[in-house]
Design a protein around this motif. Structure first.
Motif, PDB file in Angstrom:
ATOM      1  N   GLY A 338       0.849  -1.235  -0.005  1.00 20.78           N
ATOM      2  CA  GLY A 338       0.118  -0.014  -0.121  1.00 20.78           C
ATOM      3  C   GLY A 338       0.777   1.338  -0.024  1.00 20.78           C
ATOM      4  O   GLY A 338       0.556   2.396   0.481  1.00 20.78           O
ATOM      5  N   ALA A 339       1.882   1.195  -0.483  1.00 19.43           N
ATOM      6  CA  ALA A 339       3.196   2.317  -0.667  1.00 19.43           C
ATOM      7  C   ALA A 339       2.523   3.345  -1.568  1.00 19.43           C
ATOM      8  O   ALA A 339       1.925   3.294  -2.514  1.00 19.43           O
ATOM      9  CB  ALA A 339       4.419   1.891  -1.110  1.00 19.43           C
ATOM     10  N   ARG A 340       2.513   4.597  -1.163  1.00 19.04           N
ATOM     11  CA  ARG A 340       2.007   6.000  -1.906  1.00 19.04           C
ATOM     12  C   ARG A 340       3.777   6.743  -2.278  1.00 19.04           C
ATOM     13  O   ARG A 340       3.593   7.619  -2.979  1.00 19.04           O
ATOM     14  CB  ARG A 340       1.407   7.095  -1.055  1.00 19.04           C
ATOM     15  CG  ARG A 340       0.332   6.378  -0.253  1.00 19.04           C
ATOM     16  CD  ARG A 340      -0.666   5.771  -1.331  1.00 19.04           C
ATOM     17  NE  ARG A 340      -0.887   6.432  -2.642  1.00 19.04           N
ATOM     18  CZ  ARG A 340      -1.186   5.669  -3.637  1.00 19.04           C
ATOM     19  NH1 ARG A 340      -1.396   4.386  -3.766  1.00 19.04           N
ATOM     20  NH2 ARG A 340      -1.610   6.447  -4.979  1.00 19.04           N
ATOM     21  N   GLN A 341       4.696   6.189  -1.687  1.00 21.08           N
ATOM     22  CA  GLN A 341       5.962   6.416  -1.956  1.00 21.08           C
ATOM     23  C   GLN A 341       7.153   5.450  -1.934  1.00 21.08           C
ATOM     24  O   GLN A 341       6.947   4.640  -1.304  1.00 21.08           O
ATOM     25  CB  GLN A 341       6.185   7.496  -0.878  1.00 21.08           C
ATOM     26  CG  GLN A 341       7.714   8.274  -0.727  1.00 21.08           C
ATOM     27  CD  GLN A 341       7.876   9.251   0.372  1.00 21.08           C
ATOM     28  OE1 GLN A 341       7.837  10.408   0.220  1.00 21.08           O
ATOM     29  NE2 GLN A 341       8.221   8.671   1.524  1.00 21.08           N
ATOM     30  N   VAL A 342       8.023   5.605  -3.095  1.00 27.50           N
ATOM     31  CA  VAL A 342       9.110   4.691  -2.714  1.00 27.50           C
ATOM     32  C   VAL A 342      10.475   5.353  -2.445  1.00 27.50           C
ATOM     33  O   VAL A 342      10.800   6.443  -3.277  1.00 27.50           O
ATOM     34  CB  VAL A 342       9.422   4.119  -4.345  1.00 27.50           C
ATOM     35  CG1 VAL A 342      10.819   3.239  -4.551  1.00 27.50           C
ATOM     36  CG2 VAL A 342       8.292   3.303  -4.699  1.00 27.50           C
ATOM     37  N   LEU A 343      10.710   5.156  -1.333  1.00 27.46           N
ATOM     38  CA  LEU A 343      12.265   5.530  -0.699  1.00 27.46           C
ATOM     39  C   LEU A 343      13.315   4.912  -1.418  1.00 27.46           C
ATOM     40  O   LEU A 343      13.114   3.665  -1.232  1.00 27.46           O
ATOM     41  CB  LEU A 343      12.046   5.796   0.670  1.00 27.46           C
ATOM     42  CG  LEU A 343      11.173   6.489   1.485  1.00 27.46           C
ATOM     43  CD1 LEU A 343      11.291   6.284   2.917  1.00 27.46           C
ATOM     44  CD2 LEU A 343      11.442   8.100   1.110  1.00 27.46           C
ATOM     45  N   THR A 344      14.286   5.562  -1.768  1.00 26.12           N
ATOM     46  CA  THR A 344      15.544   4.853  -2.183  1.00 26.12           C
ATOM     47  C   THR A 344      16.620   5.787  -2.127  1.00 26.12           C
ATOM     48  O   THR A 344      16.555   6.882  -2.337  1.00 26.12           O
ATOM     49  CB  THR A 344      15.272   4.401  -3.609  1.00 26.12           C
ATOM     50  OG1 THR A 344      16.108   3.429  -4.163  1.00 26.12           O
ATOM     51  CG2 THR A 344      15.423   5.589  -4.725  1.00 26.12           C
ATOM     52  N   PRO A 345      17.933   5.035  -1.856  1.00 26.00           N
ATOM     53  CA  PRO A 345      19.271   5.954  -1.964  1.00 26.00           C
ATOM     54  C   PRO A 345      19.417   6.425  -3.629  1.00 26.00           C
ATOM     55  O   PRO A 345      19.023   5.776  -4.606  1.00 26.00           O
ATOM     56  CB  PRO A 345      20.314   4.985  -1.628  1.00 26.00           C
ATOM     57  CG  PRO A 345      19.599   3.731  -1.055  1.00 26.00           C
ATOM     58  CD  PRO A 345      18.275   3.652  -1.740  1.00 26.00           C
ATOM     59  N   CYS A 346      19.707   7.790  -3.281  1.00 21.78           N
ATOM     60  CA  CYS A 346      20.050   8.277  -4.742  1.00 21.78           C
ATOM     61  C   CYS A 346      21.159   7.589  -5.634  1.00 21.78           C
ATOM     62  O   CYS A 346      22.137   7.438  -4.922  1.00 21.78           O
ATOM     63  CB  CYS A 346      20.522   9.793  -4.351  1.00 21.78           C
ATOM     64  SG  CYS A 346      20.650  10.754  -6.060  1.00 21.78           S
ATOM     65  N   ALA A 347      20.717   7.315  -6.903  1.00 20.05           N
ATOM     66  CA  ALA A 347      21.748   6.567  -7.653  1.00 20.05           C
ATOM     67  C   ALA A 347      22.755   7.575  -8.230  1.00 20.05           C
ATOM     68  O   ALA A 347      22.075   8.343  -8.962  1.00 20.05           O
ATOM     69  CB  ALA A 347      21.231   5.424  -8.438  1.00 20.05           C
ATOM     70  N   PRO A 348      24.070   7.360  -8.392  1.00 16.67           N
ATOM     71  CA  PRO A 348      24.886   8.211  -9.143  1.00 16.67           C
ATOM     72  C   PRO A 348      24.755   7.988 -10.632  1.00 16.67           C
ATOM     73  O   PRO A 348      24.213   6.886 -10.933  1.00 16.67           O
ATOM     74  CB  PRO A 348      26.244   7.763  -8.620  1.00 16.67           C
ATOM     75  CG  PRO A 348      26.150   6.530  -7.964  1.00 16.67           C
ATOM     76  CD  PRO A 348      24.812   6.315  -7.471  1.00 16.67           C
ATOM     77  N   VAL A 349      25.239   8.705 -11.324  1.00 10.83           N
ATOM     78  CA  VAL A 349      25.273   8.451 -12.876  1.00 10.83           C
ATOM     79  C   VAL A 349      25.542   7.035 -13.012  1.00 10.83           C
ATOM     80  O   VAL A 349      26.667   6.642 -12.930  1.00 10.83           O
ATOM     81  CB  VAL A 349      26.229   9.365 -13.583  1.00 10.83           C
ATOM     82  CG1 VAL A 349      26.354   9.102 -14.915  1.00 10.83           C
ATOM     83  CG2 VAL A 349      25.786  10.770 -13.466  1.00 10.83           C
ATOM     84  N   GLY A 350      24.716   6.501 -14.166  1.00  9.92           N
ATOM     85  CA  GLY A 350      24.890   5.155 -14.527  1.00  9.92           C
ATOM     86  C   GLY A 350      23.666   4.318 -14.662  1.00  9.92           C
ATOM     87  O   GLY A 350      22.545   5.134 -14.656  1.00  9.92           O
ATOM     88  N   PRO A 351      23.618   3.032 -15.110  1.00 11.02           N
ATOM     89  CA  PRO A 351      22.736   2.259 -15.424  1.00 11.02           C
ATOM     90  C   PRO A 351      21.303   2.471 -14.434  1.00 11.02           C
ATOM     91  O   PRO A 351      20.234   2.259 -14.555  1.00 11.02           O
ATOM     92  CB  PRO A 351      23.046   0.946 -15.713  1.00 11.02           C
ATOM     93  CG  PRO A 351      24.410   1.146 -15.793  1.00 11.02           C
ATOM     94  CD  PRO A 351      24.993   2.143 -15.164  1.00 11.02           C
ATOM     95  N   VAL A 352      21.725   2.364 -13.272  1.00  8.28           N
ATOM     96  CA  VAL A 352      20.542   2.364 -12.142  1.00  8.28           C
ATOM     97  C   VAL A 352      19.888   3.686 -12.041  1.00  8.28           C
ATOM     98  O   VAL A 352      18.756   3.655 -12.296  1.00  8.28           O
ATOM     99  CB  VAL A 352      21.049   1.876 -10.679  1.00  8.28           C
ATOM    100  CG1 VAL A 352      20.105   2.185  -9.702  1.00  8.28           C
ATOM    101  CG2 VAL A 352      21.657   0.680 -10.483  1.00  8.28           C
ATOM    102  N   ALA A 353      20.581   4.775 -12.321  1.00 10.36           N
ATOM    103  CA  ALA A 353      19.946   6.053 -12.259  1.00 10.36           C
ATOM    104  C   ALA A 353      19.046   6.128 -13.469  1.00 10.36           C
ATOM    105  O   ALA A 353      18.079   6.746 -13.572  1.00 10.36           O
ATOM    106  CB  ALA A 353      21.258   7.116 -11.995  1.00 10.36           C
ATOM    107  N   ASP A 354      19.589   5.623 -14.676  1.00  8.62           N
ATOM    108  CA  ASP A 354      18.898   5.742 -15.865  1.00  8.62           C
ATOM    109  C   ASP A 354      17.620   4.870 -15.598  1.00  8.62           C
ATOM    110  O   ASP A 354      16.489   5.250 -16.090  1.00  8.62           O
ATOM    111  CB  ASP A 354      19.639   5.024 -17.114  1.00  8.62           C
ATOM    112  CG  ASP A 354      21.027   5.804 -17.443  1.00  8.62           C
ATOM    113  OD1 ASP A 354      21.062   7.117 -17.003  1.00  8.62           O
ATOM    114  OD2 ASP A 354      21.777   5.435 -18.059  1.00  8.62           O
TER     115      ASP A 354
END
Ligand SMILES: Cc1cc2nc3c(=O)[nH]c(=O)nc-3n(C[C@H](O)[C@H](O)[C@H](O)COP(=O)(O)OP(=O)(O)OC[C@H]3O[C@@H](n4cnc5c(N)ncnc54)[C@H](O)[C@@H]3O)c2cc1C
Length: 406
Positions: A338-354
């Motif tokens: 029932g999430a209204r938000q996804v919290l996540t560590p900020c991903a630096p430039v690269g495939p995960v950020a994309d």
């Protein structure tokens, strides 16, 4: 949802590298800390060879995926040494922070690398170099060591890159690609910018030339290479352009029911989000398509399982391991809690950020906000990576003081 099948770490050099858990990473770090002062400074350039005791920490695989953060490493070292006694080691750790910040302020450099690499792949043949069949003793040994262990000493990486570019005259982007596909610590920023630095692109006009006497000395006589280039004329390229600004991030709603997304760029969620954050469930997603090589995939996959277990304990909720970071996986995990938000560590430039950039609108269409959170270490230091390392270096002590670490 597919569950990630953890496999044993396959790197043959694993005896010298930390295993992929935070516990093992911290133990490895603590065993190294007594040597982070003068012995590191005087011995760090010597590469005694695979499996041999060395003055360097071999922490890079665990720092790369943030099983331990740069802050953890520096804090542990400062618990034992003064800032000046461990200055060289702290500076090297901060080279990683600098490279990460530099790319963050100029993401086009990563895109340029990818495009040039793909173009070069159509033109150049690097099979003999990758297989270690050039006839240059040290180079051939390092090519095999890289493939077999997933790790090379920093000095060996520098010599290897220099010989690749200036002796063998191969495209630097394909050498960087070879490293990405085999290093366990393969990293878009550290790898790309280090290759650029050797090639004379990063510090315009300043190249790194591998010399036979230097190699013989710092490999303790293991190699006597012949036929190395005697000069290294800098490669050239169109200007990269000035540094931009660090992307501003929206503040998370700390009352909204949330899913925590753990990805392989930061496997230490419990030091980024407080235990009372409104996390209802954890999705620990290690997508092999977002890494380049099997050794890195195995390491990150096992490290992800460890990160999921730690997150469960910290937030007091369940976790799901997944081997996809796609809309279906993320949406079904968010809906399940029932999430209204996804919290996540900020991903630096690269495939995960994309990948995250592509997922944000999909989540938004379902009324779920994606909220990446940047570490204070990154937020404090990355903006200083605007020029050369020495200007950046001058900011480190002040940052550590401001953070109460000195
Ligand atoms: C051509 C080339 C490619 C490289 N590719 C990568 C890469 O893909 N990923 C990666 O993590 N490092 C890369 N490096 C940097 C460096 O070689 C490794 O981080 C280092 O060898 C790791 O060994 P260590 O942990 O024993 O380092 P130590 O000397 O013990 O240093 C401690 C930590 O500081 C950081 N660090 C040290 N030196 C550097 C450096 N020069 N640049 C950035 N961070 C540094 C690492 O996180 C390292 O774990 C590359 C260097 C070169 C010359």
């Amino acid at each position: 949802m597919t569950i990630w099948a953890a496999t044993a770490c396959g790197a043959k050099g694993k005896g010298m590298l930390p295993l992929p858990t935070r516990r093992a990473a911290l133990d490895h770090l603590r065993r190294f800390v007594p040597r982070a002062g003068a012995s590191y400074a005087s011995g760090r350039n010597t590469d005694p060879g695979p499996g041999k005791p060395s003055a360097v920490s071999r922490l890079s695989p665990v720092v790369r995926y943030r099983l331990v953060t740069e802050q953890d490493v520096v804090a542990e070292v400062l618990g034992r040494h003064s800032f000046s006694a461990a200055g060289k080691f702290i500076q090297e750790v901060c080279w990683r922070t600098y490279w990460k910040g530099w790319v963050e302020l100029r993401p086009a450099v990563w895109q340029r690398f990818l495009a040039e690499r793909d173009a070069a792949k159509r033109e150049a043949d690097v099979m003999a170099a990758e297989a270690g069949r050039t006839g240059i003793d040290c180079f051939d040994a390092w090519a095999r060591e890289l493939v077999e262990t997933g790790y090379l000493h920093n000095h060996a990486r520098m010599w290897f890159a220099s010989i690749w570019i200036f002796t063998l005259r191969l495209p630097w982007t394909l050498g960087a690609d070879f490293f990405l596909r085999h290093l366990i610590d393969a990293d878009p920023a550290s790898n790309t910018l280090s290759w650029r630095w050797v090639a004379g692109l990063q510090t315009a006009g300043k190249t790194y030339l591998a010399r036979a006497d230097n190699i013989a000395r710092y490999t303790e006589g293991r190699f006597a290479p012949r036929g190395l280039a005697e000069e290294a004329a800098a490669l050239t390229e169109p200007p990269v352009g000035p540094a931009g600004k660090l992307e501003a991030l929206a503040t998370p709603d700390m009352a909204a029911p949330s899913l925590l997304l753990v990805h392989h760029e930061d496997l230490n969620a419990e030091s980024l989000f407080a235990a009372d954050a409104p996390v209802r469930g954890v999705l620990a997603a290690c997508d092999p398509a977002l890494l380049w090589g099997d050794a890195a995939r195995r390491f990150a996959g096992e490290a992800m399982a460890d990160a999921a277990t730690r997150a469960e304990t910290h937030f007091g909720c369940g976790s799901t391991l997944a081997d996809r970071l796609d809309a279906e996986t993320l949406l079904s995990a968010a809906r399940a809690v029932g999430a209204r938000q996804v919290l996540t560590p900020c991903a630096p430039v690269g495939p995960v950020a994309d990948a995250l950039a592509g997922l944000e609108p999909v989540l938004a269409a379902e009324g779920i906000a994606l909220r990446p959170v940047r570490r204070r270490w990154d937020a404090g230091l990355w903006p200083h990576a605007r020029r050369g390392f020495f200007a950046f270096d001058a900011e480190i002590e002040g940052h550590l003081r401001a953070e109460g670490m000195l």
